[in-house]
Structures are given as C-alpha cells and as structure tokens.
Write a protein that holds these residues in place. Structure first.
Motif, short mmCIF file in Angstrom:
data_model
loop_
_atom_site.label_atom_id
_atom_site.label_comp_id
_atom_site.label_asym_id
_atom_site.label_seq_id
_atom_site.Cartn_x
_atom_site.Cartn_y
_atom_site.Cartn_z
N ILE A 211 -3.99 -2.04 14.08
CA ILE A 211 -3.79 -0.59 14.18
C ILE A 211 -3.62 -0.01 12.79
O ILE A 211 -2.93 -0.61 11.94
CB ILE A 211 -2.54 -0.26 15.03
N PHE A 212 -4.22 1.14 12.53
CA PHE A 212 -3.97 1.94 11.34
C PHE A 212 -3.33 3.27 11.77
O PHE A 212 -3.77 3.87 12.76
CB PHE A 212 -5.26 2.29 10.59
N ILE A 213 -2.35 3.74 10.99
CA ILE A 213 -1.74 5.05 11.22
C ILE A 213 -1.75 5.82 9.90
O ILE A 213 -1.26 5.33 8.88
CB ILE A 213 -0.30 4.95 11.74
N ASP A 214 -2.32 7.04 9.92
CA ASP A 214 -2.31 7.93 8.75
C ASP A 214 -1.09 8.83 8.86
O ASP A 214 -0.95 9.62 9.79
CB ASP A 214 -3.60 8.77 8.73
N HIS A 215 -0.19 8.73 7.87
CA HIS A 215 1.04 9.50 7.86
C HIS A 215 0.94 10.77 7.01
O HIS A 215 1.92 11.47 6.80
CB HIS A 215 2.20 8.64 7.36
N GLY A 216 -0.28 11.06 6.55
CA GLY A 216 -0.51 12.27 5.77
C GLY A 216 -0.99 11.98 4.38
O GLY A 216 -0.52 11.04 3.72
N GLN A 217 -2.00 12.75 3.93
CA GLN A 217 -2.52 12.67 2.57
C GLN A 217 -3.05 11.27 2.22
O GLN A 217 -3.01 10.84 1.07
CB GLN A 217 -1.45 13.12 1.57
N GLY A 218 -3.53 10.56 3.23
CA GLY A 218 -4.12 9.26 2.99
C GLY A 218 -3.13 8.12 2.87
O GLY A 218 -3.51 7.02 2.47
N LEU A 219 -1.86 8.34 3.23
CA LEU A 219 -0.88 7.25 3.26
C LEU A 219 -1.01 6.57 4.62
O LEU A 219 -0.60 7.13 5.64
CB LEU A 219 0.53 7.78 3.05
N ILE A 220 -1.57 5.37 4.63
CA ILE A 220 -1.94 4.71 5.88
C ILE A 220 -1.25 3.36 5.98
O ILE A 220 -1.29 2.55 5.05
CB ILE A 220 -3.47 4.53 5.95
N THR A 221 -0.60 3.13 7.12
CA THR A 221 0.01 1.83 7.38
C THR A 221 -0.86 1.04 8.36
O THR A 221 -1.55 1.62 9.20
CB THR A 221 1.42 1.97 7.96
N ALA A 222 -0.83 -0.29 8.22
CA ALA A 222 -1.62 -1.18 9.07
C ALA A 222 -0.70 -2.22 9.70
O ALA A 222 0.28 -2.67 9.09
CB ALA A 222 -2.71 -1.86 8.26
N ARG A 260 1.24 -3.53 6.47
CA ARG A 260 0.60 -3.15 5.21
C ARG A 260 0.60 -1.64 5.03
O ARG A 260 0.79 -0.88 5.97
CB ARG A 260 -0.84 -3.67 5.16
N MET A 261 0.31 -1.22 3.79
CA MET A 261 0.24 0.21 3.49
C MET A 261 -0.75 0.44 2.35
O MET A 261 -0.80 -0.33 1.39
CB MET A 261 1.61 0.75 3.09
N LYS A 262 -1.54 1.50 2.48
CA LYS A 262 -2.42 1.95 1.40
C LYS A 262 -2.23 3.45 1.18
O LYS A 262 -1.98 4.21 2.12
CB LYS A 262 -3.88 1.67 1.73
N TRP A 263 -2.38 3.84 -0.07
CA TRP A 263 -2.49 5.25 -0.41
C TRP A 263 -3.74 5.41 -1.28
O TRP A 263 -3.78 4.95 -2.40
CB TRP A 263 -1.27 5.77 -1.18
N ARG A 264 -4.80 5.97 -0.68
CA ARG A 264 -6.03 6.25 -1.40
C ARG A 264 -6.52 5.01 -2.18
O ARG A 264 -6.69 5.06 -3.40
CB ARG A 264 -5.86 7.46 -2.30
#
Length: 276
Positions: A211-222, A260-264
């Motif tokens: 699962i991926f969740i976008d928490h705003g402005q491209g901050l995405i947790t997996a 996990r987490m990514k920002w852009r």
C-alpha cells in the motif's frame, strides 16, 4: 524486543526537535522536525508560496501555508530552504546531523527475491516497478503531514533499522530504506496519518501486499509484506484506520511490516515523523 506505540516513540524517533544550534537564529518558517540525514522539516509560510530546496523549486505550500522538505540518507549536511511568493522571499540555512547506519545481514531469502533470473519474472518485476513509479509520482494538494504520525502497529519489535547497509544471502545490496517492525501474521496495520491511497496491491514480487499513502505534497508512505490489503486506490484514509494486515509475503523471512517513506524521490525515515 517487543515495543508498544509509546516505546516506539521513545526508541525510534531519537532525534530531537529542530535544535537552535542547527538553524539560523532568525527562522521565518518556525521549522520543526528532524534535521538529520533521512529526516525532514515542516514549516509555514505564505499560502501557495513556491518552496525551493538548494535553489530547486520542489513543492508549493498548502492553502494554509504549510510545507515539508525531506533529506535523503546520503544528503549533504548543508541546505538552503527558500519560500517565494510574488516579489516576497524568505530563506534559511539548515545544517543536518550525520546519520548513523549500521550493517545488517539477512540469510535464507529465496534466490528469486535476491537475484532473479527467469525472463518472465523479470518482466513482471519491470511491470510492477512502473506501477510503483506512477504511484510515487502522486502530488496530493494537502498538508496532512503537519499533524505528525502515529505508529502503524500497536505492538511490534524493531528487526531492522532504517538506512542500514543490507547484505542479502551474503551479497551486499542497496541500503534498506524501511523500518522493519516484527509482529504476528494478521496483526492490524493502521494509517499513521490521513492521506490518499495511491497504490493497493495484494501480490507484488518483492513486497507482497503493498500500500502507498500520499499525505500531501508528495510525502508518501509505503507498507510492505502484507498478508491482506484492506483499502483500495483512490480511497481517503484517516489516522488510526485499518489499512491492512501483517504478513510475510515477498522478500521476507518472517512476518513483519516494512514501513517506508519518500518525499519527491528522496528516501526518508518514517519513524522520525513520530512525535512531531
């Protein structure tokens, strides 16, 4: 070691809030967060201001002026954050702390999850990589991150820290860009913050249920290795909502959640958003 949510907050999120020694004395953004490699900073400026990191325009502040910037595992230690709105401009210089990333060995993984050779499997992996890239490209116009995060599991044990250098079946691999949280199969996984589900797959080769969740402005947790996925793409979820169940699918030797987490395209440590 078994941890509940409170123990995770004190054990994983060890870096303090934005320290006065790590920023200019005059901070126009009231920055809060973790100024460390793999960390992040949350600030507030003019609504819809363009946010630059080291001269590159990367995001836009929300309608209420909130923004987030993130720093990769191997990011330089010195950065400049700038907000620009029309003729107005604000900037600050930020110095990060050096990250500490130990080595971590894992043995007993199926060879197909470490060095796959089968052409059909390689084609499937490429197709799944394209799906993940599209989901990571989401840029939700929201600022759910400003409220901080809760732990995604009620009880868990940390089996691998974020950023560790991986050795898989005796072969050096890329760093581990997740926090591994051991828990029983079927244990409920809950959303640590509100956001939009951009990916929900039950059987990816490396990740199993994902699962991926976008928490705003491209901050995405997996959320990886799930035995069951409880949400669907396009669904808005809220803090504490059930999203899936712990499993051992994909590249795993036992039941756990890889968080996990990514920002852009920058890999961040999601545990550092706890207690913010």
């Amino acid at each position: 070691m078994t941890l509940d949510r409170r123990a995770l907050l004190s054990g994983l999120a060890v870096s303090g809030m934005m320290a006065s020694g790590a920023r200019a004395q005059d901070d126009p953004f009231n920055l809060q967060g973790r100024p460390v490699q793999g960390g992040h900073l949350i600030g507030r400026t003019w609504p819809r201001a363009l946010i630059f990191l080291d001269g590159e325009a990367l995001t836009t502040a929300s309608a209420d002026g909130w923004f987030i910037v993130g720093f990769d595992r191997d990011a330089p230690l010195s950065h400049r954050i700038t907000a620009r709105s029309g003729s107005r401009e604000q900037s600050i210089e930020v110095t990060l702390a050096q990250g500490q990333f130990p080595s971590h060995s894992i043995s007993g993984l199926p060879p197909s999850t470490v060095a796959p050779q089968d052409p059909a499997l390689l084609a499937r992996i490429r197709e799944q990589a394209a799906v993940k890239a599209e989901a990571y490209a989401s840029r939700l116009d929201a600022d759910y991150f400003r409220e901080g995060f809760s732990a995604p599991l009620e009880t868990m044990r940390v089996t691998s820290a974020w950023g560790s250098q991986r050795i898989l079946n005796g072969t050096p691999a890329q760093p581990h860009y997740g926090v591994d949280l051991g828990a029983p199969t079927g244990a409920p996984i809950t959303a640590p913050a509100a956001g939009l589900v951009t990916l929900a797959e039950s059987d990816f080769h490396y990740e199993g249920g994902l699962i991926f969740i976008d928490h705003g402005q491209g901050l995405i947790t997996a959320y990886l290795h799930q035995s069951r996925v409880e949400v669907s793409v396009g669904q808005t979820v809220y803090r504490g909502q059930l999203i899936g169940r712990v499993g051992a699918r994909g590249r795993a030797t036992g039941p756990h959640l890889c968080w996990r987490m990514k920002w852009r395209d920058r890999n961040l440590d999601p545990s550092l958003l706890l207690r913010v």
